[in-house]
Structures are given as C-alpha cells and as structure tokens.
Design an enzyme around this catalytic site. Structure first.
Site, mmCIF file in Angstrom:
data_model
loop_
_atom_site.group_PDB
_atom_site.id
_atom_site.type_symbol
_atom_site.label_atom_id
_atom_site.label_comp_id
_atom_site.label_asym_id
_atom_site.label_seq_id
_atom_site.Cartn_x
_atom_site.Cartn_y
_atom_site.Cartn_z
ATOM 1 C CB CYS A 58 -46.488 76.370 8.316
ATOM 2 S SG CYS A 58 -48.002 76.943 7.501
ATOM 3 C CB CYS A 63 -46.198 78.788 2.202
ATOM 4 S SG CYS A 63 -46.068 78.613 3.989
#
Length: 359
Positions: free
Chosen positions: A98, A193
C-alpha cells in the site's frame, strides 16, 4: 513550499496538520479512498466517518480538502496481491504494498507530483547524510513503521515528511487533546486497511473458499485434526488451530496436499531458524555498494526485523547466486514466514538500508 498532507481521520495524521500549521505551513489535505465499500457486501467500511473528520480538520486549519479515489488502483495492486500471495501459501504484507504502490505511488502520479513534499502520520523519520536522504527509525520503538516503508525508492523517500516521527504516541495524543481534535481518542486502526470491519478470514474465504485438510504433528506424523484450508494459516501461527494439549505452532505447509504441519510447546525447534533467504533485495539508497559481487557486502553486520515488532535481531548478510541475499541470525528466530518482508537496518538500528521478501 507546497505540502500535500495525507490525512485519514485518525489521530496521527490529524496532529500532522496541526504541527505543520505551527511551523508556518498550510498544507493541502488529501483523503485517499481505498476501502472496499464499493464492493458488494462491504458495508461496514468507515470511510464516511473518516472523511467527515478529515474535512473538519481542513476547515479548522484553513486547508484545502480533496478526496482522491484510488479504489481501482488499490484493488489491482494490493488486494489482488494479497489474494494471490495467500493462494500460493505465502504470508502477504499489504501495508508494504500500500505504501509503495498507492500512498507514495498512485497518489503521487495522480496528485502528489504537483507538491514539493508529502506529509503523513507514519511513525518514521528521515535523516540526511550529505546530499542523501535516508529513512530512519521513529522515536517511539513500539509505533515505529519503517518496516512498512522499507520498499520505497530514494525518489519517494526524499520528498516525504514525517512530522510525528520524533514523538512518542502519548505526546501525539496530548497534542490532539490540547487542540480539541475530534480524533484525539480514536482507537488506532487494526488489521488490513481495505477490510474495514470485515474479518480477515471471511475475506479470504470469499475469494478462496474452504477445503478441508489434515493437521499433522511434524515430529511423529500423527494426524491431530483438520483445518479448512492452508490459506487461512501462516508459519508461526498459534491461534485458530483448535487443538488440545497445546500450545501448537504451524511450522510447515504442504500446499499440494493441503496439509498443515505443527509442533508442540512454547519453544519447539521446528518453529525456529537462523538462516533467512531474501529475493528482490531492495537498497533504499547508495549507502552500500550495489554490485552483486562486491566484496564489501560480504558478511556485513546488521540489525534486522522479519515482522512488525519493536525488537531487532542481530545478524550478518551475504550474497548468494541469482541475486539472492541471506541473513544469518545470531539467535534462533521463531516463525520465519515466506512472503513477508525482512527489513535491514544499520548496526545502530537507526537507518533503514534495505529490504527483501523472505523465500
């Protein structure tokens, strides 16, 4: 100086804006939407609450606010990577991907390229030696996130700002309370997330399903029970096996036969190792020689981590054929999981020098 601040609605990134304003900067605030609320069945992602708090922060400090939707890029690069890595029987690290591909990759390509610096709420620091910028560990050893940033390039690192990297978490909370920020008492986010409140195993089940297999004691070959698919388990795992007479640890996986091998006890030999082989070895800067056959690289003493913990291990690096690198640890390490990333630090455990994927 034009600064883009990545704000998620959490306390850390909210305090970043407060600190930047105190230093005389007015950053443009960006909220990156990467959650899966657009996917069928993902209705509990907290994006709207996050955005509401982020907009409040922008208004309080007189900053321009913009939402950037990187859902497709995140799915293509991070979610798909996670699913495929698990399918191969490896342990993924979505946070590393990410940061590398989304926050400091796709966002920079979309909007960040127009700014001199990008500020985030990561617990990390940058250090300059001469004209070279290095990624350095945070003041708070428990919150330090340099392992999640260890695949960044030099061009990415030199533009980053980590305003809270020199603070303890308790100091950040205190500032948030004194500034009356709505995120002051928000809990730190846990887990991956993009899942929001979705359980990780439910997510894996959705894409890989279930397939019953045997749980076998490594030392004796005795069948102890069954599991619902090797993809739900990782090397070093203890919880979720539901075996009596434990503790039991996953020490090996047979992907072809869908068999988990386990060992018993709190410190089984089979759960430990001292040699870790890395592929895709990534040097963050020119601090070390990059030539594969350079003799200076051989037997270099380092500190390193193989998972997100405050503790460092001591060891030595050496080059292997085909571009591989080996860490020889001074101590036995539990739960070396292929697919995870090892992060290499200088011998003072201050500068992040390199990283590579464990194979």
């Amino acid at each position: 100086m034009k600064i883009a601040a990545l704000v998620s609605g959490g306390v850390d990134s909210s305090v970043v804006v407060h600190l930047l304003k105190e230093q005389g900067y007015t950053p443009d605030i960006f909220y990156i939407r990467i959650g899966m609320e657009d996917e069928e069945g993902y209705i509990d992602c907290p994006a709207e609450e996050d955005i509401e708090i982020t907009q409040w922060i922008a208004q309080k400090y007189g900053c321009r606010f913009e939402e950037v939707n990187l859902h497709k890029e995140y799915w293509d690069n991070v979610v798909s990577y996670t699913i495929e890595t698990v399918r191969k029987g490896l342990t993924p690290n979505p946070d590393v991907m990410c940061n590398k591909l989304i926050k400091f990759g796709a966002f920079v390509d979309r909007r960040g390229k127009d700014y001199d610096r990008i500020a985030t709420g990561h617990y990390a620091r940058t250090a300059n030696l001469g004209d070279t910028a290095f990624l350095a560990t945070a003041k708070d050893p428990i919150k330090d996130q340099t392992d999640f940033l260890s695949q960044l390039s030099y061009d990415q690192i030199r533009r980053l700002m980590f305003p809270i990297g020199g603070m303890m978490k308790s100091e950040v909370r205190t500032i948030a309370h004194e500034a009356h920020l709505p995120s002051a008492d928000r809990k730190d986010s846990q887990g991956i997330c993009f899942l929001g409140k979705i359980n990780y195993n439910d997510f894996i089940k959705r894409y890989l399903g279930e397939k019953e297999g045997k749980i076998v004691e490594l030392e004796t070959g005795k069948v102890l029970g069954t599991h619902k698919g090797y993809w739900f388990h990782t090397i070093g795992q203890r919880k979720g096996l539901f075996l009596s007479g434990g503790p039991w640890f996953v020490v090996r996986k047979d992907i072809e036969e869908n068999v988990l091998y386990v060992s018993q006890g709190y410190d089984p030999d089979a759960a430990h190792g001292k040699e870790i082989t890395l592929m895709g070895f990534h040097l963050l800067s020119g601090f070390w020689p990059e030539t594969p056959d350079c003799q200076e690289f051989l037997r270099r003493e380092v500190k390193f981590k193989i998972r997100h913990t405050p503790e460092f291990h001591q060891g030595h690096l050496s080059r292997l054929p085909d571009g591989l690198v080996r860490i020889e640890s001074d101590d036995r390490i539990q739960g070396i999981a292929a697919g995870q990333y090892a992060t290499i630090y200088d011998n003072d455990a201050h500068l992040v020098v390199a990283s590579g994927m464990i194979i």
